[in-house]
Design a protein around this motif. Structure first.
Motif, PDB file in Angstrom:
ATOM      1  N   GLU A 190      10.668  -2.722  17.080  1.00 39.58           N
ATOM      2  CA  GLU A 190      10.769  -2.078  15.639  1.00 39.58           C
ATOM      3  C   GLU A 190       9.508  -2.351  14.774  1.00 39.58           C
ATOM      4  N   THR A 191       9.377  -3.713  14.634  1.00 38.91           N
ATOM      5  CA  THR A 191       8.094  -4.039  13.898  1.00 38.91           C
ATOM      6  C   THR A 191       6.834  -3.204  14.625  1.00 38.91           C
ATOM      7  N   GLU A 192       6.527  -3.232  15.681  1.00 34.80           N
ATOM      8  CA  GLU A 192       5.437  -2.564  16.357  1.00 34.80           C
ATOM      9  C   GLU A 192       5.391  -1.244  15.934  1.00 34.80           C
ATOM     10  N   ALA A 193       6.630  -0.387  16.028  1.00 29.33           N
ATOM     11  CA  ALA A 193       6.500   1.079  15.724  1.00 29.33           C
ATOM     12  C   ALA A 193       6.113   1.068  14.223  1.00 29.33           C
ATOM     13  N   ALA A 194       6.940   0.355  13.451  1.00 28.61           N
ATOM     14  CA  ALA A 194       6.605   0.530  12.136  1.00 28.61           C
ATOM     15  C   ALA A 194       5.025   0.277  11.708  1.00 28.61           C
ATOM     16  N   SER A 195       4.460  -0.435  12.391  1.00 38.75           N
ATOM     17  CA  SER A 195       3.083  -0.852  12.116  1.00 38.75           C
ATOM     18  C   SER A 195       2.182   0.432  12.571  1.00 38.75           C
ATOM     19  N   VAL A 196       2.625   1.104  13.693  1.00 38.47           N
ATOM     20  CA  VAL A 196       1.947   2.098  14.128  1.00 38.47           C
ATOM     21  C   VAL A 196       2.205   3.284  13.440  1.00 38.47           C
ATOM     22  N   ASN A 197       3.415   3.486  12.667  1.00 34.28           N
ATOM     23  CA  ASN A 197       3.645   4.517  11.722  1.00 34.28           C
ATOM     24  C   ASN A 197       2.845   4.430  10.680  1.00 34.28           C
ATOM     25  N   ALA A 198       2.806   3.188   9.976  1.00 32.29           N
ATOM     26  CA  ALA A 198       2.215   2.913   8.773  1.00 32.29           C
ATOM     27  C   ALA A 198       0.574   3.442   8.928  1.00 32.29           C
ATOM     28  N   GLN A 199      -0.063   2.836  10.180  1.00 34.82           N
ATOM     29  CA  GLN A 199      -1.253   3.402  10.540  1.00 34.82           C
ATOM     30  C   GLN A 199      -1.550   4.937  10.553  1.00 34.82           C
ATOM     31  N   ALA A 200      -0.572   5.293  10.961  1.00 29.90           N
ATOM     32  CA  ALA A 200      -0.738   6.982  11.123  1.00 29.90           C
ATOM     33  C   ALA A 200      -0.577   7.591   9.753  1.00 29.90           C
ATOM     34  N   ARG A 201       0.311   7.000   8.969  1.00 28.40           N
ATOM     35  CA  ARG A 201       0.106   7.569   7.643  1.00 28.40           C
ATOM     36  C   ARG A 201      -0.904   7.333   6.984  1.00 28.40           C
ATOM     37  N   ASP A 202      -1.534   6.282   7.020  1.00 31.06           N
ATOM     38  CA  ASP A 202      -2.886   5.851   6.341  1.00 31.06           C
ATOM     39  C   ASP A 202      -4.041   6.800   6.885  1.00 31.06           C
ATOM     40  N   SER A 203      -3.980   6.846   8.192  1.00 30.97           N
ATOM     41  CA  SER A 203      -5.032   7.854   8.478  1.00 30.97           C
ATOM     42  C   SER A 203      -4.807   9.215   7.930  1.00 30.97           C
ATOM     43  N   ALA A 204      -3.787   9.708   7.899  1.00 30.14           N
ATOM     44  CA  ALA A 204      -3.322  11.163   7.448  1.00 30.14           C
ATOM     45  C   ALA A 204      -4.052  11.005   5.875  1.00 30.14           C
ATOM     46  N   ARG A 205      -3.574  10.132   5.038  1.00 33.12           N
ATOM     47  CA  ARG A 205      -3.693  10.210   3.730  1.00 33.12           C
ATOM     48  C   ARG A 205      -5.195  10.067   3.360  1.00 33.12           C
ATOM     49  N   ALA A 206      -5.914   9.292   4.456  1.00 35.96           N
ATOM     50  CA  ALA A 206      -7.428   9.421   4.413  1.00 35.96           C
ATOM     51  C   ALA A 206      -8.136  10.630   4.738  1.00 35.96           C
ATOM     52  N   GLU A 207      -7.275  11.346   5.641  1.00 39.33           N
ATOM     53  CA  GLU A 207      -8.067  12.589   6.245  1.00 39.33           C
ATOM     54  C   GLU A 207      -7.662  13.488   5.036  1.00 39.33           C
ATOM     55  N   GLY A 208      -6.764  13.388   4.452  1.00 45.28           N
ATOM     56  CA  GLY A 208      -6.068  14.446   3.135  1.00 45.28           C
ATOM     57  C   GLY A 208      -7.177  14.331   2.126  1.00 45.28           C
ATOM     58  N   GLU A 209      -7.358  12.767   1.749  1.00 41.90           N
ATOM     59  CA  GLU A 209      -8.250  12.667   0.657  1.00 41.90           C
ATOM     60  C   GLU A 209      -9.583  13.470   0.913  1.00 41.90           C
ATOM     61  N   LYS A 210     -10.003  13.106   2.174  1.00 41.75           N
ATOM     62  CA  LYS A 210     -11.360  13.597   2.543  1.00 41.75           C
ATOM     63  C   LYS A 210     -11.221  15.282   2.548  1.00 41.75           C
ATOM     64  N   ALA A 211     -10.460  15.975   2.732  1.00 44.27           N
ATOM     65  CA  ALA A 211     -10.401  17.230   2.688  1.00 44.27           C
ATOM     66  C   ALA A 211     -10.231  17.659   1.198  1.00 44.27           C
ATOM     67  N   GLU A 212      -9.616  16.804   0.428  1.00 46.66           N
ATOM     68  CA  GLU A 212      -9.474  17.194  -0.954  1.00 46.66           C
ATOM     69  C   GLU A 212     -10.839  17.141  -1.862  1.00 46.66           C
ATOM     70  N   ARG A 213     -11.702  16.140  -1.257  1.00 41.80           N
ATOM     71  CA  ARG A 213     -12.953  15.701  -1.914  1.00 41.80           C
ATOM     72  C   ARG A 213     -13.832  16.995  -1.503  1.00 41.80           C
ATOM     73  N   ASP A 214     -13.839  17.375  -0.311  1.00 43.11           N
ATOM     74  CA  ASP A 214     -14.626  18.498   0.170  1.00 43.11           C
ATOM     75  C   ASP A 214     -14.450  19.672  -0.617  1.00 43.11           C
ATOM     76  N   ARG A 215     -12.883  20.057  -0.869  1.00 42.12           N
ATOM     77  CA  ARG A 215     -12.741  21.221  -1.692  1.00 42.12           C
ATOM     78  C   ARG A 215     -13.140  21.233  -2.979  1.00 42.12           C
ATOM     79  N   VAL A 216     -13.005  20.003  -3.565  1.00 43.25           N
ATOM     80  CA  VAL A 216     -13.459  19.807  -5.097  1.00 43.25           C
ATOM     81  C   VAL A 216     -14.962  19.892  -5.063  1.00 43.25           C
ATOM     82  N   LEU A 217     -15.709  19.460  -4.426  1.00 43.33           N
ATOM     83  CA  LEU A 217     -16.954  19.592  -4.270  1.00 43.33           C
ATOM     84  C   LEU A 217     -17.453  21.038  -3.989  1.00 43.33           C
ATOM     85  N   ALA A 218     -16.684  22.024  -3.050  1.00 41.50           N
ATOM     86  CA  ALA A 218     -16.936  23.001  -3.018  1.00 41.50           C
ATOM     87  C   ALA A 218     -16.736  24.009  -4.244  1.00 41.50           C
ATOM     88  N   LEU A 219     -15.764  23.704  -4.819  1.00 33.08           N
ATOM     89  CA  LEU A 219     -15.365  24.204  -6.166  1.00 33.08           C
ATOM     90  C   LEU A 219     -16.380  24.034  -7.042  1.00 33.08           C
TER      91      LEU A 219
END
Length: 443
Positions: free
Chosen positions: A298-327
């Motif tokens: 369970e601890t390992e699964a939670a760690s994997v899920n947290a890493q996946a969320r962090d990765s998704a958040r980072a990708e989302g932030e990058k996409a938002e920065r790209d959108r702002v720069l485009a605007l």
């Protein structure tokens, strides 16, 4: 194969206790001297004549008994020698049997011929890589019998068992004196200096003895390598184990030849606990281990899920920065947009860039603050509307399309038609809502 041929083969290389080789030679000679042997013939043992293994629950027990030779020996319906290839076939069948969860080599053997032992040891290693394989010295595990067993996951023996005799032996039979007494003289004629080395009708010279010894040493090196790899020991340790000594089980354990001293039944129970326990038995007998394992998973699964969320958040932030720069690029125009993207890619913070405003040479002073605000929003990963980029207060509601068009005209100085076209591309949802509103008014 005749008994005479077998007696001749005894002069080859053997990985067997020396006394066992002598006894084997005497037994075969005794059979050859019997009157019935004149018409009888020996043959290879057939693996299919005997069950390849017996089952104890999910454990396949493969017998390894008697003197071992590559093809074995059957005489008058009796197995005088055990077939190494028959043992290999039994191991392969056990590996392929879905009912078998683990394999035990049940060994009681003085060893056997060098010919065939590497083939059998390779089969043991290959099968052991697929299913857990163990070995038990049920009385005697010597020489070639140890060679094939040393690759097992664990080796055990009862307290009275004998283990070891690691080495290679050759038996040279010289009958020249006996022939002299009978008035018989043999003359050996050969081509090749070493062709007749070790023949039994001539004394063994020092040169021929050294030649035969070199072959023994080569095979002994192979035996040492098998012990090193199978037991996971250094060459120095292997040499202390492989000096030809035979050890009682307790001494064999101290020397590193085996892993435990216990009864056969206790070893079989140990194998079952280690490899055959199913989930229900594991939960019943080791509940604490099951709970610890579950918590770890369970601890390992939670760690994997947290890493996946962090990765998704980072990708989302990058996409938002790209959108702002485009605007921002749409508002400021291509030249300033390229400058803004270059500055953002450099990694400089908006605060540092703002402190350098006096040093920078702005081409369009009225647009510099707009660019800084857009860069700050992009670095922070926050959405920024074109109204906010122009210094207007950002509304929490969706931006009005007319306001977007007006802001673009103000920023770029283009016509209203060009502004509508640009904002329709940048804000398709707002544009559609604006069209719907216009149509509603006409009705």
């Amino acid at each position: 194969m005749s008994l005479a041929s077998l007696l001749t083969s005894l002069s080859g290389l053997w990985a067997i206790r020396a006394d066992a080789l002598t006894n084997l030679a005497d037994s075969l000679q005794h059979l050859a001297d019997m009157p019935e042997a004149a018409s009888a013939r020996a043959g290879a043992s057939r693996a299919e004549d005997n069950p390849p293994y017996r089952m104890d629950g999910s454990l396949a027990i493969v017998p390894v008994t008697g003197t071992l030779t590559k093809n074995g020996l059957r005489f008058w319906g009796l197995d005088l020698l055990t077939s190494m290839r028959g043992i290999s076939a039994a191991l392969r069948r056990a590996e392929a049997d879905p009912a078998v969860r683990a394999i035990l080599l049940d060994v009681d053997s003085p060893g056997g011929s060098v010919d065939g032992i590497e083939e059998l040891a390779g089969a043991v290693a290959a099968v052991g890589a697929g299913k857990p394989l163990y070995a038990y010295a049920d009385g005697l595990m010597a020489s070639a019998a140890y060679w094939l067993s040393c690759g097992a996951r664990e080796i055990a023996a009862p307290a009275t068992a004998e283990v070891g005799s690691i080495g290679v032996v050759m038996m040279h039979r010289e009958v020249s004196k006996a022939l002299d007494e009978y008035g018989v003289k043999y003359t050996v004629i050969a081509a090749g200096h070493y062709k007749a080395a070790g023949n039994s009708v001539e004394p063994l010279s020092d040169e021929m003895r050294a030649y035969l010894q070199s072959g023994i040493d080569d095979v002994y090196e192979l035996f040492l390598q098998a012990v090193e790899q199978g037991r996971g020991v250094s060459r120095e340790k292997a040499l202390t184990m492989a000096d030809g000594k035979i050890f009682i089980a307790g001494e064999a354990l101290k020397a590193g030849l085996i892993d435990r001293v216990c009864s056969r039944a206790a070893f079989i129970s140990h194998i079952k606990e280690s490899t055959i326990m199913n989930l229900a038995e594991l939960k019943a007998q080791h509940p604490e281990a099951v709970r610890e394992l579950r918590a770890e998973l369970e601890t390992e699964a939670a760690s994997v899920n947290a890493q996946a969320r962090d990765s998704a958040r980072a990708e989302g932030e990058k996409a938002e920065r790209d959108r702002v720069l485009a605007l921002a690029g749409t508002i400021l125009g291509k030249e300033d947009a390229d400058r803004l993207k270059a500055v953002a890619a450099s990694g400089v913070s908006p605060e540092v860039l703002a402190s350098l405003q006096g040093v920078l040479a702005p081409a369009r002073p009225d647009k510099q603050q707009e660019a800084l605000d857009a860069l700050k929003a992009a670095a922070a990963g926050k959405p920024l509307s074109p109204m906010a980029a122009l210094g207007e207060e950002e509304s929490t509601a969706a931006p009005d399309f007319d306001a977007l068009v007006a802001a673009h005209i103000k920023a770029s100085g283009c016509s209203r038609g060009a502004a509508i076209q640009a904002m329709a591309a940048a804000h398709p949802e707002e544009h559609q809502a604006w069209i719907d509103a216009q149509n509603a008014k006409r009705k």
